[in-house]
Enzyme design. Structure first.
Site, PDB file in Angstrom:
ATOM      1  N   SER A  42       0.842  -1.187   0.000  1.00 44.37           N
ATOM      2  CA  SER A  42       0.000   0.000   0.000  1.00 44.37           C
ATOM      3  C   SER A  42       0.888   1.251   0.000  1.00 44.37           C
ATOM      4  O   SER A  42       1.726   1.400  -0.882  1.00 44.37           O
ATOM      5  CB  SER A  42      -0.957  -0.029   1.200  1.00 44.37           C
ATOM      6  N   GLU A  61      -1.616  -2.826  -8.292  1.00 46.40           N
ATOM      7  CA  GLU A  61      -2.819  -3.159  -7.517  1.00 46.40           C
ATOM      8  C   GLU A  61      -3.317  -1.872  -6.890  1.00 46.40           C
ATOM      9  O   GLU A  61      -2.574  -0.898  -6.787  1.00 46.40           O
ATOM     10  CB  GLU A  61      -2.518  -4.227  -6.453  1.00 46.40           C
ATOM     11  N   HIS A  81      -4.923  -5.471  -1.763  1.00 46.91           N
ATOM     12  CA  HIS A  81      -5.706  -5.149  -0.570  1.00 46.91           C
ATOM     13  C   HIS A  81      -6.873  -6.101  -0.350  1.00 46.91           C
ATOM     14  O   HIS A  81      -7.665  -5.898   0.575  1.00 46.91           O
ATOM     15  CB  HIS A  81      -6.260  -3.726  -0.682  1.00 46.91           C
TER      16      HIS A  81
END
Length: 291
Positions: free
Chosen positions: A96, A195, A262
Site C-alpha cells: 500500500s 494493484e 488489498h
C-alpha cells in the site's frame, strides 16, 4: 523491527502480528516511535524517519516490517540513510503506502523488497494462506509462484504471452505519485506489478494514462495485475474494462487476477528480483528477495 512509516496503527492488531511473527521463531521489536501519532500520520516526519534509520543502522535487525500503510511514507523517503541501507541490506516488507518506501529503496540502494501484509494483522482479510505466504517470503529462499484467479475482479484482464524481467511496482496510486520525482523506476525490460483499493475506474484510467503519457510504460516487458479491491462507482465501466483497454494495446503480455493487494487472501511477492509472467499457465513466478 516493526516500523510505522505512514499512518498510525491499532495496538490490538499489532499484537496479533507480533503473535504470528513470534510463532515463526522471529523476534519482533517495536521501533521507538511505532505508536506515535500526528493526525493521520504515525508521528512527525522526523520521528518516522528516525525509526527507519534506527532499523537500517542496527546490525541486530535483519528485517524491517511496516506495521501498516495509510499515508506518509513519501514525506520521509528523502531522509533515509541510503548509505546505511547499502552497507547492510535487510529485507523490508509492506504494501500500500509502503510502495513509496520500496520504490525509494530501489532507487537509492537497488534493494529488493517484499510486497506483503504489514504487522497490523487482521485474520478476516489475511487468513492462514496469507500468513504462510508472508512467512515463506521472509524466511526461505524458495521462489514464489502466484496463480491468477479468472473469477477475481481483474481476472478478465489478459493479453497472451510470456515476459521476463525484474518485478517492479506495487500500489498504482503510489507508483503514479512518483512521476516527476527521482523514485519513478525505469521500467524498461521490467514486469510491472499494479494493484489498488477504493479507486473508481475513471481514476484508474487517469493513473494508467499518466504513466503512459510520461513514457513510463514504453519499455515495459509485461504487466502483472493484482487485486483492485472495491474499485467501483455508478458507471457501467468496470475496472477490468479500463485495465483491458489501457494496457491491452501496449504490445506486451498482461495477466490479471493475481492475489496481490488489498483484497481477501492477499499473498506476498518479492519486488526487484527476476520474474516470469506466463499467461498460458496463468502464473507469476518470482525469485526470492532473501538469500
Amino acid at each position: 523491527m516493526l516500523v510505522s512509516p505512514s499512518g498510525p496503527s491499532r495496538p490490538e492488531r499489532v499484537a496479533r502480528g507480533i503473535e504470528l511473527l513470534t510463532g515463526w521463531g522471529l523476534r519482533p521489536v517495536l521501533a521507538p516511535h511505532a505508536y506515535a501519532r500526528h493526525g493521520y500520520l504515525a508521528g512527525a516526519d522526523a520521528l518516522r524517519a528516525a525509526d527507519l534509520n534506527t532499523a537500517f543502522t542496527d546490525p541486530t535487525v535483519r528485517g524491517v516490517l511496516a506495521i501498516r500503510g495509510g499515508y506518509g511514507a513519501q514525506r520521509v523517503v528523502d531522509l533515509i540513510d541510503m548509505a546505511a541501507v547499502r552497507r547492510d541490506p535487510k529485507v523490508v516488507a509492506g504494501f500500500s503506502d509502503i510502495t513509496a518506501l520500496q520504490l525509494a529503496l530501489w532507487r537509492g540502494a537497488r534493494l529488493a523488497t517484499v510486497h506483503g501484509p504489514g504487522a497490523a494483522w487482521l485474520d478476516e482479510r489475511t487468513p492462514l494462506r496469507s500468513a504462510e505466504s508472508l512467512h515463506a517470503a521472509l524466511t526461505t529462499t524458495a521462489e514464489v509462484t502466484l496463480t491468477a484467479d479468472p473469477d477475481a475482479e481483474t481476472g478478465p484482464v489478459r493479453v497472451p504471452g510470456r515476459a521476463t524481467g525484474p518485478l517492479l511496482g506495487g500500489n498504482l496510486c503510489l507508483l503514479t505519485a512518483t512521476v516527476g520525482t527521482p523514485d519513478l523506476p525505469d521500467l524498461t525490460g521490467a514486469v510491472l506489478l499494479i494493484e489498488d483499493v477504493q479507486e473508481p475506474p475513471y481514476k484508474i484510467d487517469r493513473m494508467v494514462t499518466q504513466l503512459r503519457r510520461c513514457g513510463a510504460l514504453s519499455g515495459v516487458a509485461g504487466v502483472a495485475v493484482g487485486q483492485f479491491t472495491r474499485c467501483t462507482d455508478g458507471w457501467d465501466t468496470t475496472v477490468a474494462d479500463v485495465l483491458t483497454e489501457r494496457l491491452g494495446d501496449l504490445g506486451v503480455p498482461v495477466l490479471g487476477g493475481l492475489p496481490v493487494g488489498h483484497g481477501h487472501g492477499q499473498l506476498t511477492v518479492p519486488l526487484g528480483t527476476p520474474a516470469t509472467l506466463d499467461t498460458s499457465t496463468g502464473t507469476l513466478t518470482v525469485a526470492p528477495a532473501v538469500s
